[in-house]
Design a protein around this motif. Structure first.
Motif, short mmCIF file in Angstrom:
data_model
loop_
_atom_site.label_atom_id
_atom_site.label_comp_id
_atom_site.label_asym_id
_atom_site.label_seq_id
_atom_site.Cartn_x
_atom_site.Cartn_y
_atom_site.Cartn_z
N LEU A 56 41.55 9.10 63.27
CA LEU A 56 40.82 9.69 64.40
C LEU A 56 41.55 9.42 65.71
CD1 LEU A 56 37.14 8.69 63.48
CD2 LEU A 56 38.19 10.95 63.22
N ALA A 57 42.08 8.23 65.86
CA ALA A 57 42.72 7.83 67.12
C ALA A 57 44.01 8.60 67.38
CB ALA A 57 42.99 6.33 67.12
N ILE A 58 44.76 8.93 66.35
CA ILE A 58 46.04 9.62 66.56
C ILE A 58 45.91 11.14 66.52
CG2 ILE A 58 47.40 7.69 65.66
CD1 ILE A 58 47.88 9.49 63.13
N SER A 59 44.73 11.63 66.21
CA SER A 59 44.53 13.08 66.13
C SER A 59 44.45 13.68 67.53
CB SER A 59 43.23 13.39 65.38
OG SER A 59 43.31 12.96 64.04
N ASP A 60 44.94 14.89 67.67
CA ASP A 60 44.83 15.60 68.95
C ASP A 60 43.39 16.03 69.21
OD1 ASP A 60 47.58 15.45 69.54
OD2 ASP A 60 47.97 17.21 68.30
N VAL A 61 42.70 16.37 68.14
CA VAL A 61 41.30 16.79 68.23
C VAL A 61 40.66 16.56 66.86
CG1 VAL A 61 41.75 19.21 67.63
CG2 VAL A 61 39.75 18.65 68.98
N VAL A 62 39.36 16.30 66.87
CA VAL A 62 38.59 16.15 65.64
C VAL A 62 37.59 17.30 65.60
CG1 VAL A 62 36.86 14.73 64.46
CG2 VAL A 62 38.89 13.66 65.45
N LEU A 63 37.46 17.91 64.44
CA LEU A 63 36.49 18.99 64.26
C LEU A 63 35.30 18.46 63.47
CD1 LEU A 63 38.86 21.95 63.29
CD2 LEU A 63 38.16 21.17 65.55
N SER A 64 34.11 18.77 63.92
CA SER A 64 32.89 18.40 63.21
C SER A 64 32.10 19.68 62.98
CB SER A 64 32.09 17.38 64.02
OG SER A 64 30.99 16.93 63.27
N LEU A 65 32.36 20.31 61.86
CA LEU A 65 31.87 21.66 61.63
C LEU A 65 31.03 21.78 60.36
CD1 LEU A 65 35.27 23.40 62.47
CD2 LEU A 65 33.35 22.98 64.00
N THR A 66 30.15 20.83 60.14
CA THR A 66 29.31 20.90 58.96
C THR A 66 28.32 22.05 59.09
OG1 THR A 66 27.73 19.34 59.90
CG2 THR A 66 29.46 18.42 58.48
N GLN A 67 28.15 22.79 58.00
CA GLN A 67 27.21 23.90 58.01
C GLN A 67 25.77 23.40 58.11
OE1 GLN A 67 28.14 27.15 58.02
NE2 GLN A 67 30.23 26.40 58.14
N LYS A 68 25.52 22.26 57.49
CA LYS A 68 24.17 21.68 57.48
C LYS A 68 24.11 20.64 58.61
CE LYS A 68 21.17 19.34 54.21
NZ LYS A 68 21.11 18.78 52.87
N PRO A 69 23.18 20.79 59.54
CA PRO A 69 23.09 19.84 60.66
C PRO A 69 22.92 18.40 60.17
CG PRO A 69 21.66 21.72 61.04
CD PRO A 69 22.16 21.84 59.63
N THR A 76 31.70 12.18 65.01
CA THR A 76 31.82 12.73 66.36
C THR A 76 31.83 11.62 67.40
OG1 THR A 76 30.76 14.80 65.71
CG2 THR A 76 30.69 14.24 68.05
N LEU A 77 30.86 10.72 67.30
CA LEU A 77 30.77 9.63 68.26
C LEU A 77 31.97 8.69 68.14
CD1 LEU A 77 29.16 8.31 70.49
CD2 LEU A 77 27.88 7.05 68.74
N GLU A 78 32.38 8.37 66.92
CA GLU A 78 33.54 7.47 66.74
C GLU A 78 34.80 8.06 67.34
OE1 GLU A 78 33.66 6.58 62.56
OE2 GLU A 78 32.05 5.11 62.73
N ALA A 79 35.03 9.34 67.11
CA ALA A 79 36.23 9.97 67.67
C ALA A 79 36.20 9.96 69.20
CB ALA A 79 36.37 11.40 67.14
N LEU A 80 35.06 10.32 69.78
CA LEU A 80 34.95 10.32 71.24
C LEU A 80 35.17 8.93 71.81
CD1 LEU A 80 31.94 12.76 71.71
CD2 LEU A 80 34.34 13.20 72.30
N CYS A 81 34.63 7.91 71.15
CA CYS A 81 34.80 6.53 71.63
C CYS A 81 36.27 6.09 71.56
CB CYS A 81 33.93 5.58 70.83
SG CYS A 81 32.18 5.74 71.23
N LEU A 82 37.05 6.74 70.73
CA LEU A 82 38.47 6.43 70.63
C LEU A 82 39.30 7.27 71.61
CD1 LEU A 82 38.74 6.19 66.75
CD2 LEU A 82 39.00 4.31 68.38
N GLY A 83 38.63 8.15 72.36
CA GLY A 83 39.33 8.99 73.33
C GLY A 83 39.83 10.29 72.76
N THR A 84 39.38 10.66 71.57
CA THR A 84 39.82 11.90 70.93
C THR A 84 38.77 12.98 71.16
OG1 THR A 84 40.96 10.62 69.23
CG2 THR A 84 40.54 12.94 68.75
N PRO A 85 39.16 14.11 71.74
CA PRO A 85 38.21 15.21 71.94
C PRO A 85 37.66 15.71 70.60
CG PRO A 85 40.26 15.64 73.11
CD PRO A 85 40.49 14.45 72.24
N VAL A 86 36.41 16.18 70.62
CA VAL A 86 35.77 16.70 69.42
C VAL A 86 35.26 18.11 69.69
CG1 VAL A 86 33.85 16.40 67.79
CG2 VAL A 86 35.07 14.40 68.66
N LEU A 87 35.53 19.00 68.74
CA LEU A 87 34.98 20.34 68.74
C LEU A 87 33.98 20.38 67.60
CD1 LEU A 87 35.43 23.19 70.09
CD2 LEU A 87 36.72 23.73 68.04
#
Length: 155
Positions: A56-69, A76-87
């Motif tokens: 997550l930390a070395i990724s340019d962006v993390v996608l969180s695209l589950t069909q089921k909420p 999502t929260l872990e990636a953001l806390c590491l400074g990685t943008p999330v779509l």
């Protein structure tokens, strides 16, 4: 896959995590679809990992695209806390977290064109991920106890 197919060929995706025994058929379907779409050189299935934080930390962006909420959206929260943008899709816990911390990351579920366009924009300059996290364990415990106290005081 739908989003990756709309992006330049130098964009690669990683799917980290193994499949539960009841989901192995679904994983096989995803791998078959990856081959059929000609994406095997761009989409990589990593399986179970013990270094997800580092991925997550070395990724340019993390996608969180589950069909089921999801009820919370921990990745999502872990990636953001590491400074990685999330779509991510604007539903469930992922939508709530993005709404509170990173609104540019929210997209309508299934809007592949918007997702691809947003990722193209971010490849030039991604908005910074937030530095503050209101979803701490202490805050969640405090809010839960306050809710119980409020309910108790009504009786």
């Amino acid at each position: 896959m739908e989003i990756l197919a709309r992006l330049p060929e130098n964009v690669h995706g990683l799917i980290a995590g193994g499949a539960a025994p009841r989901k192995e058929d679904y994983l096989a379907e995803l791998k078959t679809a990856t081959r059929e779409r000609g994406l095997t050189q761009r989409l990589h299935f990593l399986g179970h990992r013990n270094d997800l934080r580092e991925i997550l930390a070395i990724s340019d962006v993390v996608l969180s695209l589950t069909q089921k909420p999801e009820s919370f959206g921990r990745t999502t929260l872990e990636a953001l806390c590491l400074g990685t943008p999330v779509l991510g899709y604007d539903h469930g816990g992922v939508g709530e977290i993005l709404d509170a911390l990173f609104p540019p990351g929210k997209i309508r579920a299934g809007d592949y064109d918007l997702a691809a366009n947003r990722l193209r924009e971010w490849s030039l300059m991604a908005p910074p991920a937030p530095l503050k996290n209101p979803f701490t364990l202490e805050a969640m415990l405090s809010n839960t106890l306050r809710n119980y106290s409020d309910l108790y005081s009504q009786y």
